[in-house]
Design a protein around this motif. Structure first.
Motif, PDB file in Angstrom:
ATOM      1  N   PHE A  76       1.575   1.902   5.939  1.00 18.92           N
ATOM      2  CA  PHE A  76       0.241   2.199   5.399  1.00 18.92           C
ATOM      3  C   PHE A  76      -0.771   1.101   5.720  1.00 18.92           C
ATOM      4  O   PHE A  76      -1.860   1.092   5.160  1.00 18.92           O
ATOM      5  CB  PHE A  76       0.329   2.402   3.875  1.00 18.92           C
ATOM      6  CG  PHE A  76       1.260   3.518   3.480  1.00 18.92           C
ATOM      7  CD1 PHE A  76       0.920   4.834   3.737  1.00 18.92           C
ATOM      8  CD2 PHE A  76       2.481   3.247   2.876  1.00 18.92           C
ATOM      9  CE1 PHE A  76       1.787   5.872   3.392  1.00 18.92           C
ATOM     10  CE2 PHE A  76       3.351   4.274   2.523  1.00 18.92           C
ATOM     11  CZ  PHE A  76       3.000   5.588   2.786  1.00 18.92           C
ATOM     12  N   SER A  77      -0.413   0.199   6.628  1.00 23.35           N
ATOM     13  CA  SER A  77      -1.344  -0.856   7.060  1.00 23.35           C
ATOM     14  C   SER A  77      -2.002  -0.413   8.363  1.00 23.35           C
ATOM     15  O   SER A  77      -1.337  -0.283   9.401  1.00 23.35           O
ATOM     16  CB  SER A  77      -0.582  -2.167   7.291  1.00 23.35           C
ATOM     17  OG  SER A  77      -1.348  -3.031   8.120  1.00 23.35           O
ATOM     18  N   GLN A  78      -3.310  -0.215   8.329  1.00 22.24           N
ATOM     19  CA  GLN A  78      -3.997   0.194   9.567  1.00 22.24           C
ATOM     20  C   GLN A  78      -3.949  -0.914  10.610  1.00 22.24           C
ATOM     21  O   GLN A  78      -3.897  -0.633  11.812  1.00 22.24           O
ATOM     22  CB  GLN A  78      -5.441   0.591   9.257  1.00 22.24           C
ATOM     23  CG  GLN A  78      -5.534   1.864   8.434  1.00 22.24           C
ATOM     24  CD  GLN A  78      -6.914   2.478   8.432  1.00 22.24           C
ATOM     25  OE1 GLN A  78      -7.855   1.976   9.063  1.00 22.24           O
ATOM     26  NE2 GLN A  78      -7.059   3.588   7.714  1.00 22.24           N
ATOM     27  N   GLY A 112      -1.161   4.892   7.727  1.00 25.61           N
ATOM     28  CA  GLY A 112      -2.458   4.389   7.256  1.00 25.61           C
ATOM     29  C   GLY A 112      -3.596   5.112   7.948  1.00 25.61           C
ATOM     30  O   GLY A 112      -4.523   5.620   7.299  1.00 25.61           O
ATOM     31  N   ASP A 120      -5.490   2.119   3.670  1.00 25.74           N
ATOM     32  CA  ASP A 120      -5.220   0.837   4.329  1.00 25.74           C
ATOM     33  C   ASP A 120      -4.777  -0.187   3.288  1.00 25.74           C
ATOM     34  O   ASP A 120      -5.553  -0.553   2.391  1.00 25.74           O
ATOM     35  CB  ASP A 120      -6.497   0.356   5.046  1.00 25.74           C
ATOM     36  CG  ASP A 120      -6.208  -0.729   6.072  1.00 25.74           C
ATOM     37  OD1 ASP A 120      -5.027  -1.067   6.280  1.00 25.74           O
ATOM     38  OD2 ASP A 120      -7.178  -1.236   6.670  1.00 25.74           O
TER      39      ASP A 120
END
Ligand code: SAM
Length: 201
Positions: free
Chosen positions: A112-114, A131, A137
């Motif tokens: 979920f980390s852009q 993400g 994010d």
């Protein structure tokens, strides 16, 4: 970040002072099923979230789990802190409880980390870019392992070193008891930055 709402989601019998304690059962400050959307909080209103041994109980269906992640992002303001503790999925604590419906891991939350998603795209990795796909994010800013006492004692007594421990974590059950992770909410999301698609240096 002190001025937003603080949420203790799935508080059970452990309400926290200064937090809105939320649960589907019992007599919390707010009775709400976290699998029912939307959650009763305004966009960008929350600065601090505690999910202590809760996330592994939520979202048996993938779309429900992803909707929960989406709601966390919607209600949190940029910079909000989210502290998550879960049993390790290969510890008996996880296997014993029939209401545990999903494994939650640091690497799973990294999806979920852009920032990581864009890096994977540049490197043509096959990881799911959740993400970017969901428009959320989160940065994983910290994670800790709590060892099962049997392994913790062996390490403390010097009977094993870190290398043996890391090898054991990969091979065996019941080595790590719990993951403790901390996320920071990134708003606006990394992909909104004009330079987010520029090639890696
Ligand atoms: C293992 S307990 C942890 C309780 C507490 N956080 C603690 O640290 O002691 C899991 C909690 O999640 C709550 N829970 C499970 N599913 C839920 C849902 N869909 N909505 C709200 N709470 C839920 C349960 O009622 C229970 O209180």
């Amino acid at each position: 970040m002190s001025d937003g709402i603080k949420l203790n989601l799935g508080c059970g019998g452990n309400p926290l002072d200064g937090y809105v304690n939320v649960d589907k059962y019992g007599t919390p400050d707010l009775k709400h099923d976290l699998e029912v959307f939307p959650w009763p909080f305004e966009d960008d209103s929350v600065s601090d979230v505690v999910l202590n041994h809760v996330l592994e109980h939520l979202g048996q269906k993938t779309e429900t789990y992803l909707a929960i992640i989406g709601e966390l992002y919607r209600v949190c303001r940029g910079g909000a802190r989210i502290r998550i503790a879960v049993p390790h999925p290969r510890h008996d604590d996880f296997l014993n409880d029939p209401t545990h419906v999903r494994a939650v891991t640091p690497d799973g939350l990294l999806l979920f980390s852009q920032r990581k998603n864009l890096e994977w795209r540049r490197r043509r990795c096959a990881n799911s870019t959740l993400g970017l796909n969901l428009g959320v994010d989160f940065e994983l800013v910290d994670f800790k392992l709590e060892l099962d006492p049997a392994w913790g004692q062996r390490l403390e007594k010097g009977e094993i070193d870190q290398n043996v421990l890391f090898d054991a974590v990969r091979r065996y059950n019941n080595v790590v008891k719990e993951f403790r992770m901390e996320l920071r909410v990134v708003k606006p999301p990394t992909s909104a930055s004009p330079r987010s698609d520029s090639p890696a240096p």
